[in-house]
Design an enzyme around this catalytic site. Structure first.
Site: not given
Length: 395
Positions: A100, A200
């Site tokens: 991410c 995330c």
């Protein structure tokens, strides 16, 4: 006045990041990344991103900075979620937080920020950035955060020199309690807000349910491997060279159902990962059972009793050439070269002494001490004196 775009997530760390930059005289813009609203993969009825984006907006108003929401859900699904499904299907365990940062925060998001005329992108990560002139050129360094409890450099282990050039980490010199104190003094709504958990940007996920959207449940056996399994007690052979030795110790144990006894059933080998204890639902053993291996081809989970079971431990792992990443490109090893480092194979693990060995096909990481649950698909990151030099996906 330099312009900085801050990834305002609605948490205390990014709020204080924006506040500190404003105090330092930067022109600050707050952007909230909306990365998840795919209803085909429902996770819970809660909608964390809505609450978070509201908090981020209130913080931006308080600080008197422009604010907007950017929708990156399409890129997030493509680059993170689809990748996760593909990795689990292969029986590997990905780390979406590392990806991410590489793919979303410091790539897609950074592009948006630069189009807004930003000189830098800032995030609320607990890590620091250093700089040194080497051979006449600036070289950027990724350093551990001052707060040992919160150091998040591991999550940024895939960043490049180009990404680091434009990155700022204003809270890297602070501890979490200090950050909360600053937020309180600045009267920010996020001062007491709990840290976000889970994936995330997605929040808390019950992984099997999340994976079941794409990977269908399928019943298979849970097999218990005894602690005196023949492969654990065989004699170490004589090696023709160092590479043969590394290859031997990096090769994981292989099991078949005949090597142990069937002690239960599970609903899909790809929902489990090495070192896992929860979710097996098998009783009758003195110590808890731990997953020591999964086989998605035969849909079998192999377990061992107790967290000291030999099936959990190895001291060497391998990273193939395609998966090696150096933040410090000036330190790249050539074939036959070695480097003494400290390394970790998961976030919050204490750093362990290790040696990198570069060979023709990739890189071996040989630890002094055996490591528990080395898991394919996860990242190994190597450091020297607080500096993260590089990382790789465990093969």
């Amino acid at each position: 006045m330099k312009r900085v775009v801050v990834g305002l997530s609605g948490g205390v760390d990014s709020s204080v990041t924006a506040h500190l930059l404003k105090e330092q005289g930067f022109e600050v813009i707050g952007l909230f990344m909306k990365n998840w609203h795919d209803d085909s993969v429902t996770i819970s009825n809660e909608c964390p991103w809505l609450e978070d984006s509201n908090d981020a907006m209130i913080v931006a108003e308080k600080l008197g900075i422009p604010f907007q929401v950017v929708d990156l859900s399409e890129q997030y699904k493509e680059r993170i979620v689809d990748y996760m499904f593909a990795e689990y299907e292969k029986g590997r365990t990905p780390n979406p937080d590392v990806l991410c940062n590489r793919e979303i925060k410091f790539d897609v998001f950074m592009d948006i920020a630069l189009k807004l005329g930003a000189d830098y992108v800032a995030t609320g990560h607990y890590c620091r950035k250093g700089e040194e002139i080497i051979d006449g050129k600036p070289v950027y360094k990724l350093l551990a955060g001052k707060d040992n409890n919160k150091d998040q450099s591991y999550f940024l282990c895939q960043l490049s020199q180009e990404q680091l050039t434009k990155a700022l980490f204003p809270i890297g010199e602070l501890t979490k309690p200090e950050v909360r104190e600053i937020a309180k003094e600045a009267d920010l709504i996020t001062a007491e807000k709990k840290d976000s958990q889970g994936l995330c940007f997605i929040g808390k996920v019950r992984l099997p349910e999340f994976l079941q959207q794409k990977l269908q449940p399928k019943e298979g056996n849970i097999v218990q491997i005894p602690s005196d399994f023949s492969q654990y007690i065989k004699e170490t052979p004589k090696f023709v060279n160092k590479e043969a030795e590394l290859d031997y110790f990096a090769t994981k144990f292989s099991y078949s159902e005949e090597d142990g006894k069937v002690v239960g059933k599970h609903q899909g080998a790809h929902y489990f990962t090495k070192g896992q204890r929860k979710g097996l639902n098998v009783g009758g053993t003195k110590e808890a059972l731990y997953v020591i291996e999964t086989d998605v081809n035969t849909n079998t989970i192999y377990t061992g009793e107790g967290k000291n079971h030999q099936g959990l431990y190895r001291n060497t792992l391998f990273v193939s050439n395609e998966e090696i990443h150096w933040i410090r490109e000036d330190l790249v090893l050539n074939i036959g070269e070695i480097m003494e480092v400290e390394a970790r194979i998961r976030y919050r693990q204490a750093l362990e002494k290790a040696t990198l060995h570069k060979v023709d096909t990739g890189l071996y990481v040989q630890f002094v001490n055996k490591q528990s649950a080395i898991q394919e698909g996860q990242f190994v990151a190597w450091y020297k004196n607080e500096e993260l030099l590089g990382s790789g996906v465990i093969s």
